[in-house]
Design a protein around this motif. Structure first.
Motif, short mmCIF file in Angstrom:
data_model
loop_
_atom_site.label_atom_id
_atom_site.label_comp_id
_atom_site.label_asym_id
_atom_site.label_seq_id
_atom_site.Cartn_x
_atom_site.Cartn_y
_atom_site.Cartn_z
N UNK A 1 55.37 41.20 27.56
CA UNK A 1 55.79 40.57 28.81
C UNK A 1 55.21 39.16 28.89
N UNK A 2 55.76 38.32 29.77
CA UNK A 2 55.17 36.99 29.97
C UNK A 2 53.69 37.09 30.36
N UNK A 3 52.93 36.06 30.03
CA UNK A 3 51.49 36.10 30.27
C UNK A 3 51.13 36.28 31.74
N UNK A 4 51.97 35.77 32.65
CA UNK A 4 51.64 35.86 34.06
C UNK A 4 52.09 37.18 34.70
N UNK A 5 52.66 38.07 33.91
CA UNK A 5 53.16 39.34 34.45
C UNK A 5 52.02 40.34 34.62
N UNK A 6 52.04 41.03 35.73
CA UNK A 6 51.13 42.15 35.96
C UNK A 6 51.79 43.39 35.38
N UNK A 7 51.03 44.22 34.71
CA UNK A 7 51.61 45.41 34.07
C UNK A 7 50.86 46.67 34.48
N UNK B 1 47.28 37.65 46.35
CA UNK B 1 45.95 38.25 46.32
C UNK B 1 46.01 39.60 45.60
N UNK B 2 44.84 40.05 45.14
CA UNK B 2 44.77 41.37 44.50
C UNK B 2 45.17 42.46 45.47
N UNK C 1 48.14 45.20 44.93
CA UNK C 1 47.94 46.65 45.10
C UNK C 1 49.06 47.24 45.94
N UNK C 2 49.45 46.51 46.98
CA UNK C 2 50.54 46.98 47.85
C UNK C 2 51.88 46.95 47.14
N UNK C 3 52.08 45.95 46.27
CA UNK C 3 53.32 45.88 45.50
C UNK C 3 53.43 47.08 44.56
N UNK C 4 52.34 47.43 43.88
CA UNK C 4 52.37 48.60 43.01
C UNK C 4 52.52 49.89 43.83
#
Length: 549
Positions: A57-63, A196-197, A201-204
């Motif tokens: 994935x792109x470097x800025x992607x959260x996985x 923000x972190x 967390x809410x997105x996940x």
């Protein structure tokens, strides 16, 4: 170029060129030719060209990674005749970002309704003009990160059997499809703005809500569910059981949790088919469990299933499996009205009681487990199944003190099905019912029962199914139309049901009830008619069984 050297993936799906979905009956696993089916050839050609590593994935992607409990497939739609995964340019199967975004949007409407536009975008009105506003999130989909390249695991089956199992001796065929077996998927999401972190967390949290409903295709049948699901559940039912392990075309064994959906859907049809027309029974069943609507495509049902178990609790390496503990989840897929949810809960509880009382789940469910209940300990064929409720769910056993209690229960169940059709679905009853082989109609089904107080009982009826001898106390129906023949489903269900009674407010087991459920053939002629008449007379006049419905 020689046309026969073109890989199957690039051939037209027509007879004479390529039919990946077709199971060739002449290619059998026992003689080692099953792997010559075009589905296996297609898979081998795919795997030869597929990359060994999942794309980055792109470097800025959260996985984040999640495990699928059983199987997973997102139908590519590129081949009309076969369901197969979407495949990337490197040959790796993946879950498309567009599908991920759609699932996220639906879940976000439940969790953070005021953020749907922010995260996913949508239409807005600016100065009286409609404009599209992009969301801040980019959904990169998912790739498997564990070892997914097992040819045998990738080749899957789909086998529509409604007409064959319930309605009539219709022709039926299984077809190949492709799906991932217990993959671990890595999902990626990125944002065009710094978050923000806490917000990540809410997105996940939103995404895990989406995962709870299942992702990909065939979700209601148990595909695409994660191990730690947060799906809204109608019921959680603890079970243990034994039965016949499903066999893949290449003779590998596989425990397939979609058997629960098939059984519950089939019994819904049978019960409703006894009180209303075939068309109405099918429509109600589709509303509850989903199905196909011809040219209108598929119907998303209100309910789905997921089955969860620890692999250490399952022995499925042979023809027969034994599961020490598992959890059947009835999932709420498409029910927003709370009152409807409560009514469905009562309906499914009654459906589960019926399924456990008279049948079972999986292959050979119409017979009680021969391993447990057949008098012939040397019988060398695995036939039948046996399932029991566990823990608190033992409270789902219907207590019976007398045979009369069973008669009252079936009358009560029949009345409940009538009420469901008229009151819950707003449809009409039909005195004739559906003209199906196994419609639960007063004039077309008989239930016989006997009490056995032995905690390790031996079945009486299984001898009649397998022994040729006729005596005063024994009536052979071996190889008759009642027990079934090759390519012909029989007309008897047999079950050893744990008998519970209520004492001092508690349920206590008092042996078993042996049930025979018979759907007499009203059109039987010749020897079939004679055998049927003599057997029913034997049950009534000689056997220990009493008719309870």
């Amino acid at each position: 170029m020689d046309a026969d050297r073109v890989p199957l993936a690039f051939r037209a799906q027509i007879e004479g060129r390529c039919q990946v979905q077709r199971i060739n009956p002449d290619l059998k696993c026992k003689d080692g030719t099953a792997a010559d089916n075009e589905a296996y050839i297609w898979t081998r050609e795919w795997l030869r060209g597929a990359s060994q590593e999942a794309p980055e994935f792109p470097e800025d992607a959260k996985t984040k990674e999640y495990e699928i409990t059983w199987r997973f497939v997102t139908n590519s739609g590129q081949d009309d005749s076969i369901i197969r995964p979407v495949i990337s340019g490197t040959g790796c199967p993946f879950y498309p970002g567009s599908s991920m975004k759609g699932a996220f949007r639906r879940a976000c409407k439940q969790v953070f309704r005021d953020r749907v536009l922010k995260y996913c975008g949508g239409e807005v009105v600016v100065d009286g003009m409609r404009q599209t506003q992009p969301g801040i999130l980019r959904f990169h989909g998912a790739y498997p990160v564990n070892d997914w390249k097992d040819e045998s695991d990738l080749v899957d089956l789909v086998h529509p059997q409604q007409e064959w199992q319930v309605e009539e001796q219709a022709s039926h065929s299984a077809f190949f499809m492709m799906s991932l077996f217990q993959p671990r998927l890595r999902f990626g999401i990125s944002s065009s703005k710094t978050l923000s972190e806490e917000e990540w967390t809410e997105i996940w949290q939103v995404w895990e809500t989406a995962l709870g409903y299942g992702i990909g295709s065939r979700v209601s049948a148990g595909y695409g569910h994660v191990t730690d699901s947060k799906a809204p559940k109608l019921l959680e039912i603890q079970l243990k059981g034994e039965g016949l392990t499903s066999q893949r075309v290449n003779c590998d064994w596989e425990f397939r949790p979609n058997m629960f959906k098939g059984a519950l859907r089939g019994h819904t049809l049978r019960l409703l088919g006894g009180v209303t027309t075939a068309e109405i029974a099918r429509d109600i069943t589709k509303r509850i469990w989903g199905g196909f609507a011809g040219r209108d495509g598929s119907v998303v049902g209100e309910l789905g299933i997921a089955f969860r178990y620890d692999r250490n609790q399952l022995d499925d390496q042979t023809q027969g499996f034994e599961l020490k503990q598992g959890q059947l989840d009835i999932l709420l897929l498409n029910v927003r009205d709370e009152e409807r949810r409560q009514r469905l809960r009562k309906f499914v509880i009654r459906l589960m009681k019926f399924s456990m009382m008279l049948g079972g789940f999986g292959k050979s469910w119409r017979r009680a487990s021969h391993r447990q209940f057949f008098s012939n300990e040397n019988y060398d064929r695995d036939i039948g199944c046996h399932w029991e409720f566990l823990g608190k769910d033992q409270g789902l056993y219907q207590p019976f003190h007398r045979l009369e209690d069973i008669r009252k229960y079936f009358q009560f169940l029949y009345s409940l099905m009538q009420d469901w059709v008229t009151q819950d679905e707003g449809q009409r009853l039909d005195a004739v019912g559906a003209n199906w082989r196994e419609a639960w109609h007063l004039d077309r089904v008989q239930v016989w029962a006997r009490f056995d107080e032995d905690m390790e009982p031996i079945s009486t009826a299984l001898d009649w199914f397998h022994q040729d001898l006729d005596t005063l106390s024994h009536r052979s129906i071996k190889n008759s139309h009642l027990t079934g023949r090759l390519n012909q489903i029989g007309r008897i269900w047999h079950r050893m049901y744990p008998r519970y009674v209520k004492q001092d407010g508690k349920l206590r087991q008092r042996g078993f009830i042996e049930f025979l459920t018979i759907f007499p053939d009203g059109y039987a002629t010749g020897d079939d008619k004679k055998i049927q008449q003599e057997f029913l007379r034997f049950l009534e006049e000689v056997s220990e069984f009493d008719r309870v419905w």
